[in-house]
Design a protein around this motif. Structure first.
Motif, PDB file in Angstrom:
ATOM      1  N   GLY A  84       0.810  -1.204   0.000  1.00 40.28           N
ATOM      2  CA  GLY A  84       0.000   0.000   0.000  1.00 40.28           C
ATOM      3  C   GLY A  84       0.847   1.260   0.000  1.00 40.28           C
ATOM      4  O   GLY A  84       0.560   2.218  -0.724  1.00 40.28           O
ATOM      5  N   GLY A  85       1.919   1.253   0.783  1.00 38.91           N
ATOM      6  CA  GLY A  85       2.806   2.412   0.829  1.00 38.91           C
ATOM      7  C   GLY A  85       3.467   2.696  -0.508  1.00 38.91           C
ATOM      8  O   GLY A  85       3.606   3.860  -0.912  1.00 38.91           O
ATOM      9  N   ILE A  86       3.861   1.630  -1.212  1.00 46.75           N
ATOM     10  CA  ILE A  86       4.479   1.806  -2.528  1.00 46.75           C
ATOM     11  C   ILE A  86       3.493   2.455  -3.499  1.00 46.75           C
ATOM     12  O   ILE A  86       3.832   3.392  -4.231  1.00 46.75           O
ATOM     13  CB  ILE A  86       4.946   0.442  -3.081  1.00 46.75           C
ATOM     14  CG1 ILE A  86       6.160  -0.072  -2.295  1.00 46.75           C
ATOM     15  CG2 ILE A  86       5.274   0.537  -4.572  1.00 46.75           C
ATOM     16  CD1 ILE A  86       7.422   0.738  -2.501  1.00 46.75           C
ATOM     17  N   ALA A  98      -5.613   4.734  -6.725  1.00 46.92           N
ATOM     18  CA  ALA A  98      -4.909   3.677  -6.001  1.00 46.92           C
ATOM     19  C   ALA A  98      -5.627   3.332  -4.701  1.00 46.92           C
ATOM     20  O   ALA A  98      -5.713   2.156  -4.322  1.00 46.92           O
ATOM     21  CB  ALA A  98      -3.467   4.108  -5.712  1.00 46.92           C
ATOM     22  N   VAL A  99      -6.147   4.335  -4.008  1.00 40.75           N
ATOM     23  CA  VAL A  99      -6.908   4.080  -2.782  1.00 40.75           C
ATOM     24  C   VAL A  99      -8.121   3.212  -3.094  1.00 40.75           C
ATOM     25  O   VAL A  99      -8.378   2.193  -2.440  1.00 40.75           O
ATOM     26  CB  VAL A  99      -7.353   5.404  -2.122  1.00 40.75           C
ATOM     27  CG1 VAL A  99      -8.352   5.140  -1.009  1.00 40.75           C
ATOM     28  CG2 VAL A  99      -6.145   6.153  -1.575  1.00 40.75           C
ATOM     29  N   VAL A 146      -3.703   2.808   3.688  1.00 43.74           N
ATOM     30  CA  VAL A 146      -4.669   3.757   3.127  1.00 43.74           C
ATOM     31  C   VAL A 146      -5.026   4.822   4.152  1.00 43.74           C
ATOM     32  O   VAL A 146      -5.027   6.020   3.858  1.00 43.74           O
ATOM     33  CB  VAL A 146      -5.937   3.015   2.653  1.00 43.74           C
ATOM     34  CG1 VAL A 146      -7.069   4.009   2.387  1.00 43.74           C
ATOM     35  CG2 VAL A 146      -5.645   2.209   1.399  1.00 43.74           C
ATOM     36  N   ALA A 147      -5.334   4.395   5.375  1.00 44.28           N
ATOM     37  CA  ALA A 147      -5.699   5.349   6.425  1.00 44.28           C
ATOM     38  C   ALA A 147      -4.552   6.304   6.723  1.00 44.28           C
ATOM     39  O   ALA A 147      -4.763   7.508   6.920  1.00 44.28           O
ATOM     40  CB  ALA A 147      -6.106   4.596   7.693  1.00 44.28           C
ATOM     41  N   ARG A 148      -3.345   5.770   6.746  1.00 42.23           N
ATOM     42  CA  ARG A 148      -2.184   6.626   7.016  1.00 42.23           C
ATOM     43  C   ARG A 148      -1.960   7.618   5.879  1.00 42.23           C
ATOM     44  O   ARG A 148      -1.590   8.765   6.094  1.00 42.23           O
ATOM     45  CB  ARG A 148      -0.940   5.765   7.217  1.00 42.23           C
ATOM     46  CG  ARG A 148       0.266   6.537   7.718  1.00 42.23           C
ATOM     47  CD  ARG A 148       1.381   5.607   8.145  1.00 42.23           C
ATOM     48  NE  ARG A 148       2.519   6.338   8.667  1.00 42.23           N
ATOM     49  CZ  ARG A 148       2.629   6.774   9.909  1.00 42.23           C
ATOM     50  NH1 ARG A 148       1.656   6.524  10.764  1.00 42.23           N
ATOM     51  NH2 ARG A 148       3.695   7.432  10.323  1.00 42.23           N
ATOM     52  N   SER A 149      -2.213   7.160   4.651  1.00 44.68           N
ATOM     53  CA  SER A 149      -2.049   8.046   3.504  1.00 44.68           C
ATOM     54  C   SER A 149      -3.069   9.177   3.517  1.00 44.68           C
ATOM     55  O   SER A 149      -2.747  10.330   3.235  1.00 44.68           O
ATOM     56  CB  SER A 149      -2.193   7.239   2.208  1.00 44.68           C
ATOM     57  OG  SER A 149      -2.169   8.076   1.076  1.00 44.68           O
ATOM     58  N   THR A 156      -6.724   5.621  12.831  1.00 45.78           N
ATOM     59  CA  THR A 156      -5.799   4.768  12.078  1.00 45.78           C
ATOM     60  C   THR A 156      -6.504   3.560  11.492  1.00 45.78           C
ATOM     61  O   THR A 156      -5.949   2.879  10.652  1.00 45.78           O
ATOM     62  CB  THR A 156      -4.665   4.265  12.989  1.00 45.78           C
ATOM     63  OG1 THR A 156      -5.218   3.398  13.991  1.00 45.78           O
ATOM     64  CG2 THR A 156      -3.949   5.418  13.663  1.00 45.78           C
ATOM     65  N   THR A 157      -7.699   3.263  11.938  1.00 49.71           N
ATOM     66  CA  THR A 157      -8.589   2.160  11.553  1.00 49.71           C
ATOM     67  C   THR A 157      -8.192   0.805  12.127  1.00 49.71           C
ATOM     68  O   THR A 157      -9.036  -0.083  12.230  1.00 49.71           O
ATOM     69  CB  THR A 157      -8.756   2.001  10.016  1.00 49.71           C
ATOM     70  OG1 THR A 157      -7.609   1.388   9.437  1.00 49.71           O
ATOM     71  CG2 THR A 157      -9.058   3.332   9.360  1.00 49.71           C
ATOM     72  N   VAL A 158      -6.928   0.582  12.508  1.00 49.10           N
ATOM     73  CA  VAL A 158      -6.523  -0.752  12.941  1.00 49.10           C
ATOM     74  C   VAL A 158      -6.108  -0.835  14.402  1.00 49.10           C
ATOM     75  O   VAL A 158      -5.975  -1.935  14.942  1.00 49.10           O
ATOM     76  CB  VAL A 158      -5.377  -1.306  12.060  1.00 49.10           C
ATOM     77  CG1 VAL A 158      -5.852  -1.542  10.642  1.00 49.10           C
ATOM     78  CG2 VAL A 158      -4.167  -0.388  12.089  1.00 49.10           C
ATOM     79  N   VAL A 159      -5.884   0.265  15.055  1.00 50.90           N
ATOM     80  CA  VAL A 159      -5.460   0.226  16.454  1.00 50.90           C
ATOM     81  C   VAL A 159      -5.972   1.467  17.170  1.00 50.90           C
ATOM     82  O   VAL A 159      -6.050   2.544  16.566  1.00 50.90           O
ATOM     83  CB  VAL A 159      -3.917   0.144  16.568  1.00 50.90           C
ATOM     84  CG1 VAL A 159      -3.264   1.402  16.011  1.00 50.90           C
ATOM     85  CG2 VAL A 159      -3.488  -0.120  18.002  1.00 50.90           C
ATOM     86  N   VAL A 160      -6.376   1.323  18.432  1.00 47.43           N
ATOM     87  CA  VAL A 160      -6.918   2.470  19.157  1.00 47.43           C
ATOM     88  C   VAL A 160      -6.138   2.768  20.435  1.00 47.43           C
ATOM     89  O   VAL A 160      -6.564   3.601  21.225  1.00 47.43           O
ATOM     90  CB  VAL A 160      -8.407   2.259  19.503  1.00 47.43           C
ATOM     91  CG1 VAL A 160      -9.258   2.245  18.250  1.00 47.43           C
ATOM     92  CG2 VAL A 160      -8.609   1.007  20.336  1.00 47.43           C
TER      93      VAL A 160
END
Length: 241
Positions: A84-86, A98-99, A146-149, A156-160
């Motif tokens: 995803g970062g690439i 891309a998203v 995606v969330a970070r972008s 962050t969608t994956v950690v709270v």
């Protein structure tokens, strides 16, 4: 030669819509983490902190904890985030093609896993558990990228864990009672609701929560692409002849 790029729609709606889409993905994380932990041999597919802790305890021989599943999930999550970062490295803070493409790929993957779990006898095998947990972890890695972008603050969608820290140390300290109702609390509540829904749906089998997660991810892709993404011709192609 003409090229296309992506820009967010102008206006006040875009930030709110982006926040809502990330909240939906946060709910998806709760759903699939419930599936991973309760239905796929105690593997967290979104919360990698949990996997690292499980691995540490497993290596110490505690409570017959799994090693292979969490280890593979860590690897595939990392690969998903890297991929995803690439693909997103030149399109930060804008909903690009891309998203949408990455989220559609996640939708297809989760749908395939949900359908595969319906094959008689297949969902109970160790091979399926490993394939399902590792594939879902890869989807979550992509989702996190995606969330970070898109860089929605505190989501962050994956950690709270960091969100809870910010809520307690900043929102409550700085705002008192008024600081309670904000996106930080919402993100915490949403991932809780997702885990609750995932756990309840597991009573119907693995397919139900996986297909729900797939449907919601698809909805986010459609909403984002339809409302937050606009293809714009390059300056060269837009210039009058």
């Amino acid at each position: 030669m003409t090229t296309q790029t992506a820009v967010p729609r102008s206006g006040d709606r875009a930030p709110a819509l982006t926040l809502w889409t990330m909240m939906i993905l946060t709910f998806v994380t709760g759903v699939v983490d419930a599936v991973g932990f309760l239905g796929l041999d105690r593997v967290f597919v979104g919360n990698m902190t949990g996997n690292i802790v499980i691995l540490g305890m497993a290596v110490a021989g505690a409570d017959d904890l799994p090693v292979v599943g969490p280890a593979i999930a860590l690897g595939t999550f990392t690969f998903g985030a890297f991929l995803g970062g690439i693909l997103l490295r030149r399109r930060r803070k804008a909903w690009s093609g891309a998203v949408s493409g990455l989220l559609i790929a996640g939708t297809v993957t989760l749908t395939g896993l949900g359908a595969a779990s319906l094959v008689p006898g297949w969902a109970d095998t160790t091979v399926f558990e490993l394939v399902a947990s590792s594939s879902t972890a890869a989807v979550m890695g992509v989702q996190a990228a995606v969330a970070r972008s898109l860089a929605v603050t505190d989501v962050t969608t994956v950690v709270v864990t960091s969100t809870l820290t910010s809520f307690a140390s900043e929102s409550l300290v700085g705002g008192g009672v008024r600081g309670v109702w904000n996106r930080r609390l919402a993100a915490i509540a949403v991932i809780f609701a997702g885990a609750l829904a995932g756990a309840l749906l597991l009573n119907l089998g693995l397919a139900a929560p996986l297909l729900l997660a797939a449907a919601l991810t698809g909805v986010v892709a459609a909403l984002g692409h339809g409302l937050l993404y606009v293809p714009v011709a390059s300056a060269a192609s837009a210039a009058p002849e």
